[in-house]
Design a protein around this motif. Sequence first.
Motif, short mmCIF file in Angstrom:
data_model
loop_
_atom_site.label_atom_id
_atom_site.label_comp_id
_atom_site.label_asym_id
_atom_site.label_seq_id
_atom_site.Cartn_x
_atom_site.Cartn_y
_atom_site.Cartn_z
N GLY A 105 36.87 55.51 27.08
CA GLY A 105 37.03 56.66 26.20
C GLY A 105 35.78 57.01 25.43
N HIS A 106 34.69 56.30 25.67
CA HIS A 106 33.42 56.56 25.00
C HIS A 106 32.29 56.59 26.02
N GLU A 107 31.21 57.24 25.66
CA GLU A 107 30.01 57.21 26.49
C GLU A 107 29.25 55.92 26.22
N PRO A 108 28.64 55.31 27.25
CA PRO A 108 27.90 54.06 27.04
C PRO A 108 26.61 54.30 26.26
N ASP A 109 26.05 53.24 25.72
CA ASP A 109 24.79 53.33 24.98
C ASP A 109 23.94 52.12 25.33
N VAL A 110 22.65 52.32 25.48
CA VAL A 110 21.69 51.25 25.80
C VAL A 110 20.69 51.15 24.68
N LYS A 111 20.47 49.94 24.19
CA LYS A 111 19.56 49.73 23.07
C LYS A 111 18.72 48.46 23.28
N ASN A 112 17.58 48.41 22.57
CA ASN A 112 16.76 47.20 22.47
C ASN A 112 17.05 46.52 21.14
N LEU A 113 16.50 45.31 20.98
CA LEU A 113 16.60 44.63 19.69
C LEU A 113 15.88 45.43 18.62
N TRP A 125 18.83 42.20 15.46
CA TRP A 125 20.13 42.86 15.55
C TRP A 125 20.04 43.99 16.58
N VAL A 126 21.22 44.39 17.08
CA VAL A 126 21.32 45.54 17.98
C VAL A 126 22.45 46.43 17.47
N PHE A 127 22.18 47.72 17.35
CA PHE A 127 23.19 48.67 16.88
C PHE A 127 23.41 49.75 17.93
N PHE A 128 24.68 50.00 18.26
CA PHE A 128 25.04 50.99 19.26
C PHE A 128 25.81 52.15 18.62
N ALA A 129 25.61 53.35 19.16
CA ALA A 129 26.39 54.53 18.77
C ALA A 129 26.96 55.14 20.04
N LEU A 130 28.26 54.97 20.26
CA LEU A 130 28.89 55.47 21.47
C LEU A 130 29.46 56.87 21.24
N GLY A 131 29.06 57.80 22.08
CA GLY A 131 29.55 59.16 21.96
C GLY A 131 30.96 59.31 22.49
N LEU A 132 31.62 60.37 22.05
CA LEU A 132 32.95 60.71 22.56
C LEU A 132 32.81 61.77 23.65
N PRO A 133 33.78 61.84 24.57
CA PRO A 133 33.69 62.87 25.62
C PRO A 133 33.84 64.28 25.07
#
Length: 302
Positions: A105-113, A125-133
């Motif tokens: 139900g969310h778009e994936p997100d790729v992040k570095n440290l 730390w790693v912080f992600f922000a997943l978008g909605l469709p």
Amino acid sequence: MRRHHAALLLILGAMAGAACNSSPVTAITPTAPTSPVGTASPALSTGVAISGKVYDTGNRPIGGATVEVLNGPSAGLRTTSMIDGGFNLSGEFTADTQFRATREGHEPDVKNLTPYCERCNPHHWVFFALGLPQAPADIAGDYTVTITTAATCTTLPGHARQRTFTATLVPTPDQPTRAITRFRAMVAGANIVPIVAWEGLWFNVAGDYIELVTGDLHGQPGIVEQTDVNAYFTVDGIATTTLSASGATKIEMALDAQIVHCELKSGELPLGADGRFSCPASRAVTSTVCSSRNHQLVMTRR
């Protein structure tokens, strides 16, 4: 009346450890926004512990998200985020290690440290922000902003119980996804004291859900208005709402905030060299503080 607010993706870049995982103003729903001071990262090796958070673009924590390592010696290592969006991993990581968060139900997100933070625990730390469709609400534009204090704030002077400003919401340059989900507005139309640390209104949007933050959620206001010769009205807080069918024509929000009316002694300046507002007893003639979840903030398009 405190709440966990790990990241203010508004604004804001990564937050970590003591500075990364803190408890700002009260409890409506991270963003706090304080970004840790990055320093040169030591070489990462086996057994390195990292932590992180998974949010949607409205800064709401996402539990049950899969977090996996995409490359490097620990590629394939994975875990699942907890109900507060938090997760922990231990493995062998390098500065270019990439991590991916996914949730149905969310778009994936790729992040570095995030950059190495000496005072944080753990240091990375790693912080992600997943978008909605669904497309995020477009709240850009010109508004009249009215802040009305809670009915319980009877000790505030009458003129400090409702203040009106103007603001123009514009997208920020640091969008977490391809969609426009972060906005900032500088408050004007009153005797606003400029160059305040955390100045303005910051917005995170996910679909029709909106989070607004002003200030750092630790007592440092994002709005400072001079109401008299040495008197100041300040606001530090957070608000959330879901837009009605009328959209962003009128946005009404319960404001969970610390509102202060302070009269400084003659000769005292409201801001320090770092842009922070300070009104301790030693500098004040009077200082009235009203913290409540029931202040009101109304934004009406102009």
